[in-house]
Design an enzyme around this catalytic site. Structure first.
Site, PDB file in Angstrom:
ATOM      1  CG  HIS A   7      -0.485   0.436   2.468  1.00 21.57           C
ATOM      2  ND1 HIS A   7      -0.047  -0.423   3.445  1.00 21.57           N
ATOM      3  CD2 HIS A   7      -0.321   1.685   2.974  1.00 21.57           C
ATOM      4  CE1 HIS A   7       0.366   0.292   4.481  1.00 21.57           C
ATOM      5  NE2 HIS A   7       0.209   1.558   4.225  1.00 21.57           N
ATOM      6  CG  ASP A  47      -0.038  -3.781   2.866  1.00 24.44           C
ATOM      7  OD1 ASP A  47       0.475  -3.352   1.813  1.00 24.44           O
ATOM      8  OD2 ASP A  47      -0.233  -3.079   3.882  1.00 24.44           O
ATOM      9  N   GLY A 104       3.082   6.131   8.796  1.00 23.29           N
ATOM     10  CA  GLY A 104       4.478   6.388   8.453  1.00 23.29           C
ATOM     11  C   GLY A 104       5.386   5.226   8.832  1.00 23.29           C
ATOM     12  CB  SER A 158       2.656   1.079   6.900  1.00 25.76           C
ATOM     13  OG  SER A 158       2.485   2.333   6.371  1.00 25.76           O
TER      14      SER A 158
END
Ligand code: 4AZ
Length: 256
Positions: A46, A100, A199, A201
């Site tokens: 993502h 993800d 931030g 991730s």
């Protein structure tokens, strides 16, 4: 990172900072990542909302970074991005973050990508059958927000400790219900005192097993940050061991 402490990159030498280059050539911090071999960084899908249209030229990766807004050329290593591989099963438009996970191939400079130092080194990936019990405590690190709703990210790399939740607990209707797929797991603190936040991730969750640190999760999502009943959600790295090996090639990764 919510509720953690400032960390030095020497204690998380696999942490990568991924930047996006705006049209005016400004380097904007986008996501965390982790160095899994000299030329490959593992991160979250993502982080690339344009999916397979993401332009490699618009990204760069810095290793060995302590502070987002300071450059220390004696320890940092910065690379262009040669290839962005987003998991085929990630649904960019969907409302869930299943699969993800993404890989960035670093652009070699004079035939070399990352060079090992006290501030830069690779992290081990767990074997596919490795499973840790609920209650096990692991470590997260990142440059993300210290509180949900702040407009600014952390200036410095920070670390926190979170505890693995049982899948049935995280799938309980009081928690995230059916939003949790088999490719995710949850971790947090009962009181929400430590967590990942916006931030962070793409960055790694590492767990110590037999005195070695393995990357068990990729920081993925959560409802807010540091809230009771809303733990952080992580991509389950063990499910992607084959996928990673297929993309990166068996030769260049540290296997536990
Ligand atoms: C984010 O927006 C994000 N509390 C990452 C992790 C968590 C929440 C949001 C977990 O990247």
């Amino acid at each position: 990172i919510v509720g953690g402490t400032v960390a030095t990159v020497k204690s998380h030498p696999w942490v990568a900072a991924i930047f996006w280059h705006s049209k005016s050539k400004e380097r904007v911090f986008r996501c965390g990542g982790s160095l899994i071999s000299a030329c490959w960084v593992l991160t979250a899908a993502h982080c690339f909302p344009d999916g397979s249209h993401s332009k490699e030229d618009s990204f760069s990766v810095t290793l060995g970074k302590n502070a987002l807004n300071e450059t220390d050329l004696t320890v940092e290593q910065t690379f262009g991005v040669e290839e962005i591989i987003i998991h085929e099963g990630f649904d960019i438009n969907g409302e869930n973050f299943n699969n993800d996970i993404a890989l960035l191939k670093l652009k070699a400079k004079r035939g070399k990508c990352a060079e090992e130092s006290t501030s830069v080194r690779t992290v081990c990936l767990p074997s596919p059958q490795q499973s840790l019990q609920p209650g096990f405590t692991c470590e997260i690190a990142g440059y993300g927000k210290e509180k949900h709703g702040l407009w600014y990210k952390s200036q410095y790399l920070r670390e926190a400790r979170v505890t693995l939740l049982a899948d049935d607990v995280c799938r309980h209707r009081d928690y995230y219900g059916n939003m949790i797929t088999d490719n995710m797991f949850c971790a947090g603190r009962p009181d929400g005192s430590q967590d990942a936040c916006e931030g962070d991730s793409g960055g790694p969750m590492v767990c110590e097993v037999d005195s070695r640190l393995f990357q068990v999760g990729v920081i993925s999502w959560g409802e807010g940050c540091g809230k009771a009943f809303r733990p952080g959600v992580y991509t389950r790295v063990t499910n992607y061991k084959r996928w990673i090996e297929e993309k990166v090639g068996l030769t260049s990764i540290s296997v536990g």
